[in-house]
Scaffold this motif. Structure first.
Motif, short mmCIF file in Angstrom:
data_model
loop_
_atom_site.label_atom_id
_atom_site.label_comp_id
_atom_site.label_asym_id
_atom_site.label_seq_id
_atom_site.Cartn_x
_atom_site.Cartn_y
_atom_site.Cartn_z
N ARG A 189 59.06 0.13 -3.56
CA ARG A 189 58.91 -0.64 -4.80
C ARG A 189 59.36 0.21 -6.00
N LYS A 190 59.00 1.48 -5.93
CA LYS A 190 59.35 2.38 -7.04
C LYS A 190 60.86 2.51 -7.17
N HIS A 191 61.56 2.45 -6.05
CA HIS A 191 63.00 2.63 -6.08
C HIS A 191 63.75 1.31 -5.99
N GLY A 192 63.05 0.24 -6.27
CA GLY A 192 63.71 -1.07 -6.32
C GLY A 192 64.21 -1.57 -4.98
N ILE A 193 63.58 -1.13 -3.91
CA ILE A 193 64.01 -1.60 -2.59
C ILE A 193 63.10 -2.74 -2.17
N LEU A 194 63.72 -3.88 -1.88
CA LEU A 194 62.93 -5.04 -1.48
C LEU A 194 62.28 -4.75 -0.14
N VAL A 195 60.98 -4.98 -0.02
CA VAL A 195 60.32 -4.68 1.24
C VAL A 195 59.28 -5.76 1.52
N GLN A 196 59.17 -6.13 2.78
CA GLN A 196 58.14 -7.09 3.15
C GLN A 196 57.67 -6.81 4.57
N GLY A 197 56.36 -6.71 4.70
CA GLY A 197 55.80 -6.50 6.03
C GLY A 197 55.79 -7.80 6.80
N ARG A 198 55.92 -7.72 8.08
CA ARG A 198 55.83 -8.94 8.89
C ARG A 198 55.15 -8.59 10.20
N GLY A 199 55.26 -9.47 11.15
CA GLY A 199 54.58 -9.23 12.41
C GLY A 199 53.11 -9.51 12.25
N SER A 200 52.34 -8.99 13.16
CA SER A 200 50.93 -9.32 13.15
C SER A 200 50.20 -8.71 11.94
N ALA A 201 50.85 -7.74 11.25
CA ALA A 201 50.22 -7.15 10.06
C ALA A 201 49.94 -8.22 9.01
N ALA A 202 50.76 -9.28 9.05
CA ALA A 202 50.56 -10.33 8.05
C ALA A 202 49.25 -11.09 8.27
N ASN A 203 48.55 -10.80 9.34
CA ASN A 203 47.21 -11.39 9.55
C ASN A 203 46.14 -10.64 8.78
N SER A 204 46.52 -9.48 8.24
CA SER A 204 45.50 -8.61 7.66
C SER A 204 45.43 -8.76 6.14
N ALA A 205 44.22 -8.99 5.65
CA ALA A 205 44.01 -9.10 4.20
C ALA A 205 44.20 -7.74 3.54
N VAL A 206 43.90 -6.66 4.28
CA VAL A 206 44.10 -5.32 3.71
C VAL A 206 45.59 -5.09 3.47
N CYS A 207 46.40 -5.47 4.45
CA CYS A 207 47.85 -5.32 4.28
C CYS A 207 48.34 -6.14 3.10
N TYR A 208 47.78 -7.33 2.95
CA TYR A 208 48.18 -8.19 1.83
C TYR A 208 47.76 -7.55 0.50
N ALA A 209 46.54 -7.00 0.50
CA ALA A 209 46.05 -6.36 -0.72
C ALA A 209 46.87 -5.13 -1.07
N LEU A 210 47.32 -4.42 -0.05
CA LEU A 210 48.10 -3.21 -0.30
C LEU A 210 49.58 -3.53 -0.57
N SER A 211 49.90 -4.82 -0.66
CA SER A 211 51.28 -5.30 -0.88
C SER A 211 52.22 -4.95 0.26
N ILE A 212 51.64 -4.66 1.41
CA ILE A 212 52.51 -4.41 2.57
C ILE A 212 53.11 -5.73 3.03
N THR A 213 52.30 -6.80 2.99
CA THR A 213 52.80 -8.12 3.38
C THR A 213 52.71 -9.08 2.20
N SER A 214 53.37 -10.20 2.33
CA SER A 214 53.40 -11.16 1.22
C SER A 214 52.71 -12.48 1.54
N VAL A 215 52.21 -12.59 2.75
CA VAL A 215 51.57 -13.86 3.13
C VAL A 215 50.06 -13.69 2.97
#
Lengths: 556, 1069
Positions: free
Chosen positions: B357-383
C-alpha cells in the motif's frame, strides 16, 4: 536463340516410370524413409489431383484413394540423370547442368548451347522435337524450351509444359507471367519481393534497375536481368571430357568371362596409357556393361560364373554407392555398372584387370554383354618417400588384390579391419575397409598388465548345461560331457530392448578338465600317477531369450 | 535383514526412473523395515518419500549423493573401448544420522548449489564437505562413487589414500565401504579390491544395490532418460545405457544370496539403518517472529492493529449491529490465533500488505483468508466476512495442525517483483525463498523427448506433439493410439508400439525444477538448514528444493504472492483514467449497484472482464441475470466443475428464473442455503450442512473437506460418511434425506469453490466490468498492455472494443509508445473523447529497447522521413523496420507514403551505399510498388501485429456471404428458436470442457459479434480436421435460443475462404 533446356518434371517419379512405363497413366507416389517414418517424397500430377501432398505419411496418402506406391531409388535417379545428359550430348557437346532443386539429389534439367547445331540438326523446332523424342526414348517426358540465353531457356522449361520457343528479344514478354518461384531466387530476396507485392517475372522486371541495385546490390541486378529474360552469366559448360572414358561396342555379344576380359584388357591398356601420358592415375573406375536386352529378359546368369544375377537387386537395395567396400554396383536399364574404388592411385592396367576379374566373378552381369564402357576418375599418382628404417609393408596394390580375393571367398563386408562398436553387446564389432596404416617410427605402446586372451569360436559351439542351485554343474559339448570344476559369473548384459532384435545373455567363465588324452610314458623316471589334472578355462553363455547355452571361447 | 541404503528416485532428474513413492512401496512390499533415498545433489524427493514411507509404515532415511570437485571425475570406460562418457564429478553418498547431519547436508548442498551457473553443474569442495561432515555417514559409492574412480585413476594405492581421507573427514565409524553386485565382472573386480581395502583400513563393509528404479522393467525409462540427458538416441548411446536391468530394488533374500560370501555386508545394512535416527518428522522449522515495539507481545500488537482496522472498516458503515458482530467475531478469531501462536504469521502478511500500500501496489488477499474478520480488519482482504456471513472455520480451526493459507493477489509484472524482493530483503537471502514447481513430463514434452530418443525426425515430432490433445475432456478417442493414427502412423509397428508404451510410462515423472509462480517460504533461523536452496533461472531469485505441496506437508508455512493480470489492468486503469477522463476512481468506492454494469453482465457482453468472459460464463449469465453483487459471487462460482458435476447449476438456474420451486432437503438447512435458493454451491455451505445436520465441529467439517480433496481415500471417505449418517440419525433426519445430503456433500466437496474466494474474485470481476462499461478506452488499453491474459486474443479484444464505440488507431511511428496509450480525438458530435493508440509492443519482433529508442529520439526531433528515422534510431534493425512498414506504422512519414512505398524506402535506407557514395544525398524517388489491397493489408496486419484496427476480415466478404444466406452473429437473436440457419466467422475459441461429455464448443467471430456453436461428439469426430485446422468456418444447424442464450447446434461444418490472415484462436484451455 542458341540455347535449349530440357527439364524433367517430377523427376523422382519419372526416374521410376521410365523403367515401368505402365505407371505413366496412373497416380504414382514415391516414398522415402524407413518404416514407420515413411513419407511421400514425390508424386505425379495424377496423384496430386487426388490430394496427395509431399511430406504426407503413407497412411495419410492412402486416404486419398488407390495409388501406385514406389520406393525412391537413388540408383534410378542417377541413371535418369545420366540418361538426361546423354540426351543432351547427342545434340551438343556444350551442355550445362544448372543448380539442383532443393530436395532432390540429382539435377532434373540440362541446358544446351546450340550454336552451330542448326546446320547439323535443323531448325530449333526440329531440334526441340528431336530432343523430346530422344528423352521419350530414354523414358523421360520432358519440357523443352529454346531461348537466347541459358537462364531464360531454363525458366521457360521449368515454367511451361511441352515445347516453348522464345524468339530473340521476346524473353521478357513470354516469361513475364511465370511466378517468381520459378526463378530460383534466394529465400530472403523472394520474401522481400513478396512483401512488395511482386509475384511474377514481369512485375520484378518492371522495377527500375538502379533502384533494385540500390536495394539488393549486384546480386539483385543479376536476378533482375534474369527476370527480363536476360542472362549476364555465360554458360558454364560441363567439362567434356572431365574424365577418361573408353567404350567399345561388341560385334557379337559376349557370354563368357574370358573373352570379356580380353576386350577389357585392351581398353584398360588404352586408358592407362592416356592416364600416364597426362602423368595421372585413377582411384575410381566405373565399368558399364551394356547387356543384351533380349537375353536380359531371361535373367540368365553369365555362363562360366558361379553366382547368379539375383545379386543385383540386393546391391540395389543396399544403395547406389556403397562405401567401405572396394566396389559397388548400380544396374540400370540394360546396363551392368561396376564401380571400383582403389586405395591408392593406379595407372597399371594389369592390376586393374585383375581387380576387375575378381569383381566380375563376384558380381557377374545378368546377361551377355553387348557394349563396354569404362570411365576413370583421374587423380595425381602416388608419391611416397621410403624411409631407411621403416618396416616393410606389403605393396598396396598386392594387398588390395589379396583383400579382393578374400572378399570373393567370404562375401562382401566380411573382410577388413574389425572396429569395436560402442555397445554393451558382447562381441559387438563391424568390419571396416582395411587400409594400410602409414608406416612411421612410433613409440612402443604403454605397458598394460598382462591379461588372458580369449579365443572365440565362430560360430559359438552349442552346448547343454546342467544347473545345480541355478549354477552350472555339468556341460555337454563337442560330443563330450564334462563336469564344471569351478566357475565365475554370471555376467549379465541385455540391450536393444527398443528394437525387434533385443539381446540378453548370462556369461560364465568355467573351468573344465582338458579333454586331451593323457600320454602314458614308459620312461622309468616319469611317474604318471602324480601328474596333476590338466584343465582349461572356457567362456560359456546362455542366451536368455532362447534359453540356449553356447561355448563362446577358450582362454589361453 | 537387509535394508537398502542407497536408492535414487526420478528426483535425481534423468538419473533415476521411479517416483519416491514407488520405491518406498516396493521396499514395503519386500518387507524392509526402512529404506534410504539418496538423490543426486539434493533432497528433492525427500518429502514425498517420507510421506509414502509413513503410509507404508516403514522408516525413510534421508540422504543425498553429493558431487565433489576435489576427487576428479567418475570412472569412465576402459581406454580400449569406444568411450563417450561425458566427465562428471565423483559423488559421495551421504546418509543423515541425526538432525545436525540433516542441517549440515542442507547447508552443504545450498553452499555449492548457490554457486551454480548452470543447473546441476555445481560441486562441493573437500573443505566444505569437511565443514559439514558432522552427523553424516559416508559411503564409498558404486560406479559413480569415489572408490571406483580412485581405483580407475590410480589403482589400489589411490583408492586406499582417498578412502583413508574420507575416514579422517567423517570419522572411522562413519565411513562404509560399499559393495554392489549387478552381474558385471568389472564391478566384481572392484568389489574384491574393496573388501581388501576394508580389511586394511578396518572399515565396515556395506552391501547396497545402487537402486535407480523400483522394478527391473523401469530400466527402459532410465535408458531413455540417459539419452535425453546426453542429447543422443538410443541407437547411438552405446555404453551410456545400462548394461542390464539389475539396478532395481531387490528383496532381502535375493541380496542375502548375492552376498552369501560376505554376510557381514548384509548385516551391516540393518545395523547402520538402526543408527540412522533421523527422519523428516524432525525438520526443525520455525516461522519467523515479527519484531514488535518493546512492551508489546506479538499477540497484543496484532490485537491493537486489528481493533484499529475494525474501526476503520466498519465505522463508516454506520451499522451498530454489524459492528458489534464484527467485534465479537474478531475477538473469537484473536483468541484462536493466540492459542495457536499464529500472531507472527498474520503480522508478517500484514507487513507485506502495508509495504504494498505504501508503494502504491494494488494488493488483495483471497482464498480462505477472506473468511477471516482479522484479515479484513488488517486490510489483507477486501471482502467483509461478517457482513457476508462467511465461515471462519474454513480458514482456521483448532483441530487442524497445518498453517492457514493466505494468498495475496498482486499486479503481475514489476509490481509483484517489488513485493517479492521486499520479502527477500527483509528475511535475508537464506531466510526466504520461492517454492519450487516440479515440472513433470506431460503429453507434448513426453512425445517430443521420447520421439527424439527413438530417432524420429523433427518434422514428425512436431506433428505428433501438435496432435497430442490438451483437452480437459478425455474421451475414449483421446489416447496416444488415436493421436498416432491421426498423425498417419501405423500403431501396430513395433517401434510405434514401444513409443506408445514409453510415452505412457514416462508421463508424470519429474523433468526439472521450476519456480512456483508466487509461493514464498520464510523461516525464523536459516532456511537453508531446513531445505536446500538453489538459484532460480530468474536472476535474484532463490528457490527451495520442494514444491508447495511438499512444503505444506512438511509444515512449512507459505505466503502466496500471486501475480494476477487483472490486478495489473485495474492498477493501470487507475493511472489512465485521471489523465484522460479527468476523473479519479477509487476501487473501494466504486458504486456497487451500477445498473449499466449489471445490464451489460445480463447481456453477457463480457469480453475482457475478469472471470465472467469465458464462453461458458457467457452462456449462463443471461440465465442467472445478476442484479446485485452477491449474484456475481454466485456467477463466479457456478461455472466450475463442482456445481456442474454435482448437477447443481441447472437447479439453481431454474430456481433463479422462477421455473422451479425453492425447497430444502431439511428445514434445518434453510438458513445455510437460503442465499443460494436451496442449492449448495459453496464449500462453506457444505461444511455448515455437516455442522448443522450431523453436529460436526468446525474442525471436523474442514477435515471432511480435506478428506474429499484430490487425494481422497475410499477408506477415509467411508469413515466420514458413517459419522455423517450417525450425526444425522441423532438429529432425526430421515434416511432418504440423509442420502440426499450425503450425495450433495460427496459429489461436490471435491471441486467446490469457497464462497470467500468467489467473493474476492467477484470484487475484481465487478471492478473490471465497471471500468469496461464506464472507461472503455482506459480498460482496453490496460488490457492490451497486460497480454497475454484472459480468454481472448488481442485481436478479439480490439474488435469488441470497436463494436462498443471505441476508436482504435493503428501503430504509428510518430505517435505510438511501447505500450498502448490513449489519445483524445473528436467523435461524430465533435467532442473530444479518448481513443486508443495501439502500442509498439504489438509490432511483432520489435524489441523493447528499439521501441524506447524511437520514443526517445522523437522527443528530440520528429522524423521527417524514413531515411531520417533510420539515421536517428540506429538501434532499429532491418526486420523491425520492415515489420513497421508492413503494418503501416511508417505511413505517417510523408504525404503519399503507403505500406509498400515504406517498405521500398526501408530497403533503400537500410542498405549502405558504401563509403564512397555515403555522403551523397539520396534522390527522392517515388515507389513503383502498388498499394496493398484489403486482403494484403489484413494479412500484413495479422502477421505483423496479431490484430487489425481496420474492418473485421468477415466484413469484406459480407455481400457474398449474405447472398449465400449466411447470417451475422447479431442476426441470430432475431431468428426463432429451432430454425435452421447458417453462420460463419473466424474461429476464436475451441473448447472441449471436461464436464461436457465430449461436446465441443466453438466461438465464431464476425464484424457484429460472437456466435456460439455446439458440436456433438460424433460430428466432431467426423469433422475433426476441419474443426481444428480451419481458421474460418461456416456452420449450419438448428438455432437454440433458450433464455436469451443463443447458439447453433451444428449439423454441418465447412471451411470458408475469407482471408489468409493468421488469426489466432484460444484452443482447449
Amino acid at each position: 536463340m542458341v540455347f535449349a533446356c530440357i527439364f524433367i518434371p517430377d523427376f523422382p517419379v519419372q526416374a521410376i516410370t521410365r523403367q515401368e512405363p505402365d505407371l505413366r497413366s496412373k497416380p504414382v507416389a514415391v516414398l522415402q524413409g524407413a518404416a514407420p517414418l515413411t513419407k511421400v517424397f514425390a508424386a505425379n500430377p495424377a496423384a496430386r489431383d487426388r490430394g496427395v501432398e509431399l511430406g504426407m505419411t503413407k497412411l495419410q496418402a492412402e486416404s486419398c484413394g488407390p495409388l501406385e506406391w514406389r520406393w525412391r531409388s537413388l540408383a534410378q535417379e542417377a541413371s535418369a540423370q545420366a540418361a538426361l545428359l546423354d540426351c543432351a550430348w547427342t545434340i551438343s557437346p556444350l551442355i550445362e547442368q544448372p543448380r539442383k532443386g532443393s530436395a532432390i539429389d540429382f539435377c532434373d534439367s540440362v541446358v544446351l548451347d546450340l550454336a552451330g547445331c542448326e546446320k547439323l540438326f535443323g531448325s530449333p523446332e526440329q531440334i526441340a522435337h528431336h530432343l523430346q523424342r530422344i528423352a521419350a526414348a530414354a523414358g523421360l517426358e520432358a519440357n523443352v524450351a529454346f531461348a537466347g540465353n541459358p537462364e531464360a531457356a531454363l525458366s521457360a522449361a521449368r515454367g511451361f509444359p511441352g515445347i516453348t520457343l522464345i524468339p530473340p528479344g521476346e524473353e521478357a514478354a513470354i516469361l513475364g507471367a511465370l511466378p517468381l518461384s520459378s526463378l530460383g531466387l534466394p529465400a530472403e530476396m523472394l520474401e522481400t519481393l513478396h512483401r512488395w507485392g511482386i509475384r511474377t517475372y514481369s512485375e520484378f522486371a518492371a522495377l527500375p534497375e538502379i533502384a533494385v541495385i540500390e536495394r539488393f546490390g549486384q546480386e539483385g541486378k543479376r536476378w533482375h536481368q534474369l527476370s527480363h529474360g536476360g542472362d549476364p552469366k555465360p554458360l558454364l559448360p560441363k567439362q567434356f571430357p572431365d574424365r577418361f572414358e573408353e567404350s567399345m561396342d561388341l560385334e557379337f555379344s559376349v557370354d563368357l568371362l574370358e573373352p570379356l576380359l580380353f576386350v577389357l584388357n585392351r581398353l584398360l591398356d588404352q586408358l592407362c596409357l592416356r592416364l600416364r601420358m597426362h602423368l595421372l592415375a585413377t582411384t575410381e573406375l566405373k565399368i558399364t556393361l551394356t547387356l543384351d536386352p533380349k537375353i536380359l529378359c531371361d535373367q540368365s546368369p553369365l555362363p562360366g560364373s558361379d553366382e547368379s544375377v539375383s545379386q543385383a537387386p540386393e546391391a540395389q537395395d543396399a544403395g547406389f554407392v556403397r562405401t567401405g567396400g572396394a566396389a559397388c554396383c548400380a544396374p540400370t536399364n540394360g546396363l551392368h555398372i561396376r564401380n571400383l574404388r582403389l586405395p591408392v592411385p593406379v595407372n597399371e592396367s594389369k592390376f586393374l584387370l585383375k581387380l576387375l576379374q575378381l569383381d566380375l566373378q563376384a558380381h557377374p552381369p545378368g546377361a551377355p554383354v553387348t557394349a563396354i564402357h569404362i570411365q576413370a576418375i583421374p587423380t595425381r599418382p602416388r608419391t611416397r618417400q621410403m624411409g631407411l628404417f621403416l618396416p616393410l609393408a606389403p605393396e598396396p596394390e598386392a594387398l588390395e588384390i589379396t583383400l579382393a580375393r578374400i572378399q570373393g571367398v567370404v562375401g562382401e563386408g566380411r573382410a577388413g579391419a574389425p572396429v569395436l562398436l560402442d555397445s554393451h553387446r558382447p562381441n559387438a564389432f563391424r568390419q571396416q575397409r582395411f587400409v594400410l596404416p602409414e608406416a612411421s617410427l612410433t613409440c612402443p605402446p604403454a605397458e598394460h598388465p598382462p591379461q588372458a586372451a580369449l579365443r572365440l569360436y565362430r560360430p559359438p559351439l552349442p552346448a547343454t548345461v546342467q544347473l545345480q542351485h541355478d549354477q552350472p554343474h555339468t556341460i555337454y559339448f563337442n560330443h563330450a560331457r564334462q563336469p564344471i570344476l569351478a566357475f565365475a559369473g554370471p555376467s549379465r548384459s541385455t540391450g536393444e530392448w527398443w528394437s525387434e532384435t533385443p539381446w540378453a545373455r548370462d556369461e560364465w567363465d568355467v573351468l573344465l578338465p582338458l579333454p586331451r588324452p593323457q600320454y602314458q610314458s614308459n620312461h622309468p623316471f616319469h611317474d604318471n600317477s602324480h601328474k596333476p589334472q590338466e584343465t582349461a578355462l572356457y567362456r560359456i553363455y546362455r542366451d536368455l531369450l532362447s534359453n540356449h547355452w553356447f561355448v563362446e571361447g577358450i582362454y589361453d | 535383514m537387509y535394508v537398502e541404503l542407497h536408492a535414487a528416485s526420478a528426483f535425481s532428474f534423468l538419473e533415476g526412473a521411479s517416483l519416491p513413492e514407488e520405491i518406498a512401496e516396493a521396499a514395503a512390499h519386500f518387507g524392509m523395515p526402512a529404506i534410504a533415498l539418496l538423490d543426486r545433489d539434493g533432497v528433492y524427493g525427500a518429502p514425498r518419500f517420507h510421506s509414502a514411507a509413513t503410509r507404508c509404515k516403514i522408516r525413510a532415511h534421508i540422504g543425498a549423493e553429493i558431487s565433489v570437485v576435489d576427487f576428479g571425475n567418475q570412472a569412465g570406460c576402459p581406454p580400449w573401448l569406444p568411450n563417450q562418457f561425458p566427465p562428471r564429478f565423483v559423488r559421495l553418498p551421504l546418509l543423515v544420522e541425526n538432525q545436525t547431519g540433516y542441517r549440515n547436508l542442507c547447508r552443504l548442498i545450498t553452499r555449492y548449489k548457490m554457486r551454480e551457473k548452470e543447473k546441476f553443474s555445481g560441486a562441493a569442495t573437500l573443505a566444505e564437505v569437511a565443514e559439514h561432515a558432522e552427523g553424516l555417514i559416508c559411503l564409498t559409492g558404486g560406479e559413480e562413487g569415489l572408490f571406483a574412480s580412485s581405483l580407475a585413476q590410480g589403482g589400489l594405492e589411490l583408492a586406499h589414500r582417498n578412502t583413508k581421507k574420507l575416514a579422517e573427514l567423517f570419522g572411522p565409524n562413519n565411513v562404509y565401504v560399499e559393495l554392489q553386485r549387478h552381474f558385471d565382472p568389472l564391478e566384481e573386480k572392484r568389489n574384491q579390491a574393496a573388501v581388501r581395502l576394508a580389511e586394511t583400513l578396518h572399515l565396515p563393509l556395506l552391501a547396497t544395490n545402487g537402486v535407480r528404479y523400483a522394478r527391473s522393467i523401469d530400466r527402459e525409462i532410465l535408458d531413455v532418460f540417459t539419452c535425453i540427458r546426453n542429447h543422443c538416441q538410443l541407437t547411438s548411446a552405446g555404453r551410456l545405457l545400462q548394461k542390464n536391468s539389475k539396478r532395481h530394488l531387490r528383496s532381502s533374500e535375493e541380496m542375502a544370496q548375492l552376498f552369501s560370501d560376505l554376510p557381514q555386508a548384509i548385516a551391516n545394512s540393518s545395523e547402520l539403518s538402526s543408527r540412522l535416527g533421523y527422519t523428516l518428522a524432525d525438520l526443525g522449522y520455525e516461522f519467523p517472529r515479527y519484531p514488535v515495539p518493546s512492551g508489546e507481545t506479538m499477540d497484543s500488537f496484532l490485537r491493537k492493529r486489528t481493533m484499529e482496522g475494525i474501526h476503520q472498516r466498519y465505522g463508516p458503515k454506520n451499522d451498530e449491529q454489524l459492528f458489534a458482530k464484527a467485534v465479537k467475531q474478531v475477538e473469537k478469531e484473536l483468541h484462536l490465533i493466540e492459542k495457536l501462536h499464529l500472531a507472527g504469521y498474520f503480522l508478517i502478511v500484514w507487513d507485506i500488505v502495508c509495504f504494498c500500500r505504501k508503494h502504491g501496489i494494488l494488493v488483495q488477499g483471497r482464498g480462505s483468508a477472506a473468511n477471516s474478520a482479522v484479515c479484513y480488519a488488517l486490510s489483507i482482504t477486501s471482502v467483509d466476512p461478517v457482513g457476508m456471513e462467511l465461515l471462519f472455520e474454513r480458514f482456521l480451526s483448532e483441530e487442524r495442525a497445518d498453517w492457514p493459507d493466505i494468498d495475496l493477489d498482486l499486479p503481475s509484472g514489476d509490481q509483484r517483483e517489488k513485493a517479492i524482493q521486499y520479502v527477500y530483503d527483509r528475511y535475508g537471502q537464506l531466510g526466504a525463498a520461492m517454492t519450487a514447481n516440479v515440472i513433470t513430463y506431460r503429453g507434448r514434452s513426453v512425445s517430443r523427448e521420447v520421439g527424439k530418443t527413438l530417432g524420429f525426425d523433427t518434422e514428425t515430432i512436431d506433428r505428433l506433439s501438435s496432435l497430442v490433445g490438451q483437452f480437459e475432456w478425455r474421451g475414449p478417442e483421446d489416447n496416444w493410439q488415436t493421436y498416432f493414427e491421426h498423425a498417419g502412423f501405423d500403431v501396430h509397428h513395433f517401434l510405434i508400439r514401444k513409443y506408445l508404451q514409453l510415452c505412457d510410462r514416462i508421463q508424470d515423472l519429474p523433468r526439472h525444477l521450476g519456480q512456483h509462480s508466487g509461493g514464498m517460504v520464510i523461516c525464523q533461523g536459516q532456511l537453508d538448514s531446513v531445505v536446500p536452496l538453489e538459484p532460480a533461472t530468474m536472476p535474484g531469485r532463490v528457490v527451495v528444493q520442494w514444491d508447495k505441496d511438499d512444503c505444506a506437508d512438511m509444515g512449512i508455512v507459505k505466503v502466496d504472492l500471486l501475480g494476477l493480470g487483472m490486478m495489473a489492468v485495474l492498477e493501470e486503469c487507475l493511472q489512465l483514467i485521471p489523465k484522460h477522463y479527468h476523473q479519479s476512481v477509487d476501487l473501494a468506492q466504486i458504486p456497487a449497484d451500477d445498473n449499466l454494469v449489471y445490464e451489460t453482465l445480463r447481456r453477457a457482453d463480457t469480453v475482457g472482464m475478469f472471470q465472467v468472459e469465458s464462453r461458458a460464463q457467457m452462456a449462463s449469465l443471461p440465465r442467472n441475470a445478476p442484479v446485485k453483487f452477491y449474484d456475481l459471487v454466485v456467477q463466479v462460482a457456478i461455472i466450475r466443475p463442482g456445481p456442474i458435476v454435482g448437477n447443481m447449476m441447472n437447479p439453481y438456474m431454474r430456481r433463479r428464473q422462477g421455473k422451479e420451486e425453492v425447497h430444502y432437503a431439511h428445514p434445518s438447512l434453510e438458513p445455510i442455503l437460503k442465499r443460494t435458493l436451496g442449492v449448495p454451491l459453496f464449500q462453506e455451505q457444505l461444511l455448515r450442512m455437516a455442522m448443522v445436520a450431523a453436529n460436526f465441529s468446525g474442525g471436523e467439517a474442514e477435515d471432511l473437506r480435506r478428506a474429499m480433496g484430490f487425494k481422497r481415500s475410499e477408506e477415509r471417505m467411508q469413515q466420514i460418511e458413517t459419522r455423517l449418517r450417525a450425526g444425522m440419525q441423532r438429529n432425526g433426519i430421515a434416511a432418504h434425506v440423509q442420502q440426499e445430503i450425503i450425495a450433495q456433500i460427496t459429489s461436490f466437496a471435491r471441486y467446490g469453490f469457497p464462497e470467500s474466494h468467489a467473493a474476492s474474485f467477484a470484487l475484481i470481476a465487478y471492478a473490471s466490468a465497471f471500468l469496461k462499461c464506464r472507461y472503455l478506452a482506459a480498460f482496453t488499453a490496460a488490457l492490451l498492455n497486460n497480454q497475454p491474459m484472459g480468454f481472448y486474443s488481442p485481436a478479439t479484444i480490439v474488435k469488441d472494443a470497436q463494436r462498443h464505440g471505441l476508436r482504435v488507431k493503428p501503430i504509428d511511428i510518430l505517435r505510438s509508445e511501447w505500450l498502448c496509450t490513449l489519445e483524445n480525438a473528436p467523435n461524430k458530435a465533435g467532442q473530444l473523447v479518448p481513443c486508443l493508440r495501439v502500442g509498439l509492443r504489438y509490432a511483432r519482433g520489435l524489441r523493447q529497447k528499439a521501441a524506447e529508442a524511437i520514443v526517445l529520439a522523437r522527443t528530440r526531433q520528429m522524423f521527417s522521413d524514413i531515411t531520417d528515422l533510420v539515421r536517428c534510431v540506429p538501434e532499429l534493425q532491418k526486420p523491425e523496420l520492415e515489420c513497421l512498414g508492413e503494418i503501416g506504422s511508417l505511413n505517417s512519414l510523408g504525404k503519399s507514403v503507403h505500406r509498400r512505398s515504406a517498405l521500398w524506402q526501408v530497403a533503400r535506407a537500410t542498405r549502405s551505399a558504401g563509403p564512397l557514395l555515403d555522403s551523397i544525398a539520396d534522390e527522392s524517388e517515388s515507389s513503383p510498388l502498388l498499394r496493398m489491397n484489403n486482403e494484403e493489408r489484413l494479412v500484413a496486419d495479422f502477421h505483423g501485429s496479431g490484430l487489425t484496427p481496420g474492418p473485421h476480415p468477415m466484413a469484406y466478404c459480407r455481400k457474398s456471404l449474405t447472398a449465400m444466406n449466411i447470417k451475422r452473429a447479431i442476426d441470430l437473436e432475431r431468428i426463432p428458436d429451432g430454425a435452421y440457419t447458417t453462420v460463419a466467422g473466424c474461429v476464436i475459441a475451441r473448447q472441449r470442457p471436461g464436464t461436457a461429455k465430449g461436446f465441443v464448443f466453438l466461438s465464431l467471430e464476425d464484424e457484429t459479434g460472437i456466435a456460439n456453436v455446439i458440436i456433438h461428439p460424433d460430428l466432431y469426430q467426423k469433422f475433426r480436421l476441419i474443426i481444428n485446422r480451419e481458421k474460418f468456418l461456416s456452420v449450419s444447424g438448428i438455432l437454440q435460443n433458450q433464455d436469451r442464450v443463443i447458439s447453433v447446434k451444428a449439423s454441418h461444418l465447412a471451411p470458408v475462404s475469407i482471408s489468409a490472415a493468421e488469426t489466432e484462436s484460444h484452443d482447449y484451455h
